[in-house]
Enzyme design. Sequence first.
Site, mmCIF file in Angstrom:
data_model
loop_
_atom_site.group_PDB
_atom_site.id
_atom_site.type_symbol
_atom_site.label_atom_id
_atom_site.label_comp_id
_atom_site.label_asym_id
_atom_site.label_seq_id
_atom_site.Cartn_x
_atom_site.Cartn_y
_atom_site.Cartn_z
ATOM 1 C CB CYS A 1 -0.910 0.006 1.229
ATOM 2 S SG CYS A 1 -2.036 1.425 1.296
ATOM 3 C CG HIS B 1 -5.583 -2.131 -2.005
ATOM 4 N ND1 HIS B 1 -4.651 -2.819 -1.257
ATOM 5 C CD2 HIS B 1 -5.311 -0.812 -1.789
ATOM 6 C CE1 HIS B 1 -3.863 -1.968 -0.625
ATOM 7 N NE2 HIS B 1 -4.238 -0.740 -0.939
ATOM 8 C CD GLU B 2 -6.376 1.753 -4.682
ATOM 9 O OE1 GLU B 2 -6.528 2.839 -4.078
ATOM 10 O OE2 GLU B 2 -5.360 1.044 -4.543
ATOM 11 C CG HIS C 1 -7.258 3.052 0.298
ATOM 12 N ND1 HIS C 1 -6.643 3.307 1.498
ATOM 13 C CD2 HIS C 1 -6.342 2.395 -0.461
ATOM 14 C CE1 HIS C 1 -5.405 2.831 1.477
ATOM 15 N NE2 HIS C 1 -5.198 2.270 0.299
#
Length: 515
Positions: A438, A480-481, A484
Site C-alpha cells: 500500500c 483494495h482501492e 480505501h
Amino acid sequence: MTSSPIDRAADTFAAELAQWRLDRAMTKKQLAARMGFDPSYISHVEGRRHRPTEDFARRAEAVLGAGGAIWQRYQEYDELRHSRTSTPPRDPPVPEQWMPPGTGLIVEQEVATLAYRDGYYHCTIRRALYNAGTDPVTRYLVRVAVDRYPDDPDRSNRHHREHPLTFVELDLHAFCGTPGHQEPMQWRKKHDRDAFKEVWLLFENADGRFPLYPGQRTSIEYTYRVGQEKWGQWFQRAVRLPTRQLTVRLDFPEAFDPQVWGVETSLSAEDAPLRTPVRRQRVNGRSVLEWSTDAPLLNARYRLEWRFRSGPPTHGGGQVGSPAGSEARPEPRASERMRAIGIVQRGAEMLRQQVQPFELPADEAVALDTVARLRAMLARLDELHPFGKGVGLAAPQIGLPWAAALVRPPEPGAEALVLINPRVVDVAVETDDQYEGCLSYFDVRGLVPRPLRIDVEHSRFDGGRVITSFERAMARLVAHEIDHLEGRLYVDRMAPGTSLVPVEEYRDSGRPWVY
C-alpha cells in the site's frame, strides 16, 4: 498644576506613551509615520496639549506593542471622561484598517514549542488571551509556513512545489480553555499554498459557540506536525498582536547534540543576535532549549536556528541542519519517499474515514478535478517506483475526501481505470491469498485474502451508472482501492495471527501475482 481626575488620567496616558516610545528607541517622527499621524500631533499629545482619542490609542498600542498598557491608560481616561454625563459624546469611529488583528486582543503569554520525534517536527502553540476591545472575538488567525532551505529560496520553492505541504499531514487540532476544561475548536481554511497555510480557529464547535467577550480571558492551544523533509532548521515567531511575554522552546533528542542560536528582526532593524541567551536543560534523554522575552515589539520576528551534530538523515543529504552534501545521503525508506510527494501515510485519520460520494452531474467539475489530481500523482509515482503488479490510488491517499480512485492494470502501457462512487454489488465465493502493498505504508507487505471476482457498480461523470466485472489481479486492485474509500486498510482483511513482512525481506516485489 493638574487638578481634575480627568487631567491626571490624560497626563498618565501621555507619560505612558512617551515611556513606550523611548523604550522602543523611536523618535516622534518615526512613531508618527508608523501610526499615520503628523509628527506635531505626537508632540501635542505627549505635551498634554491634545487629549488622546480611541483611534490614537489603538494605533499607538498596535505600533508600540505595549502589551495593553497604553490601551489600559486610555480606558482609564475614557471612563472618567464619560462619567461626567449620562450621554457622553463618542470619538469618531476608528478606521477599520487600523484595528489591530483580533481588534483589541492581547496575548498575555505565548509558549511555542517545537519537538522532533520519529521523523516529524511537532509544533504546539499555547496563548493566554485577553480581550481588551469592545467587540466579542469569534475567530483567531493562525499561520503555518515552511521553508526547507531558507538560505536558498529558489531551491526551497522548487522543493515545496514538488512536495507541497498538505492539511492532511498537518493534522491540525485546536482547543480553547484551561487544561481539564478545554473545548475543541473548529477551524476553517483561509489560504492553502504549497509552503504556506492560513486558517481561522473558530470559537465554536459542534456543541455550540463560546466567543471571547470584552474583558474576558481564555487560553487557546493548537498543534500540528510537519515531516522533516519539509521543515527547515529554524523556528520563527512573528509578533502580530500586542504580547506581554513570549517563550520559544525546542525539544530535541539529546543524542542529536543540537547547536542552537537565535536572531531577531523588526520593521526598522536588520537581523541581530537575540539580546538574551538560549538556555538549555537535559530532561529524560532530551535537550530542551528555551528563550523568553517580555513585551516583544509588535511586528518583530524572533527566530531560533540549529544544526544537529549527530542526527537523522535529511531529505537533502547529511544530517538535519548540516550543510547539504556534508555527508553521504542514506537511502530514504519507501514510506519516506511516498510521504515526501504527498501520499498520506498510515496513522492519519483521513485513511479511516468514509469518503463523500459525488452528486452527479452537479458535482462533475469537482469529480473531474479530483481525477486530474489522482492522475498527476500517479505520474509522480511512476518516477519513483516500478509497479509490476499494477497500481491503484484512492482520493483519501492524496488528502481528498471524495469517492474516486484510479486503478491501472499490470499490463505495460495500460490506461488507468477511473472509478467514481464505486460500490461492490457481488463477489465470487472463491478466494485466494496474495501479498499486497500500500502506498500509505510502503515499508511492509501483507498476505491478504480476496475474492477472485468482484462486480462493481460505479458512476460516469454524467451521473449514469454502470456495472463492471473484475477478475483476479484487477479484482484485487479494485477491491483494495474501494476499501480505501470506505475507511479500511488491507491489514483489516488479513487473517488473525498473520504478520506484516518488511519490504526488505519480501522477495516477490515487482513480480506478477500468480494465478
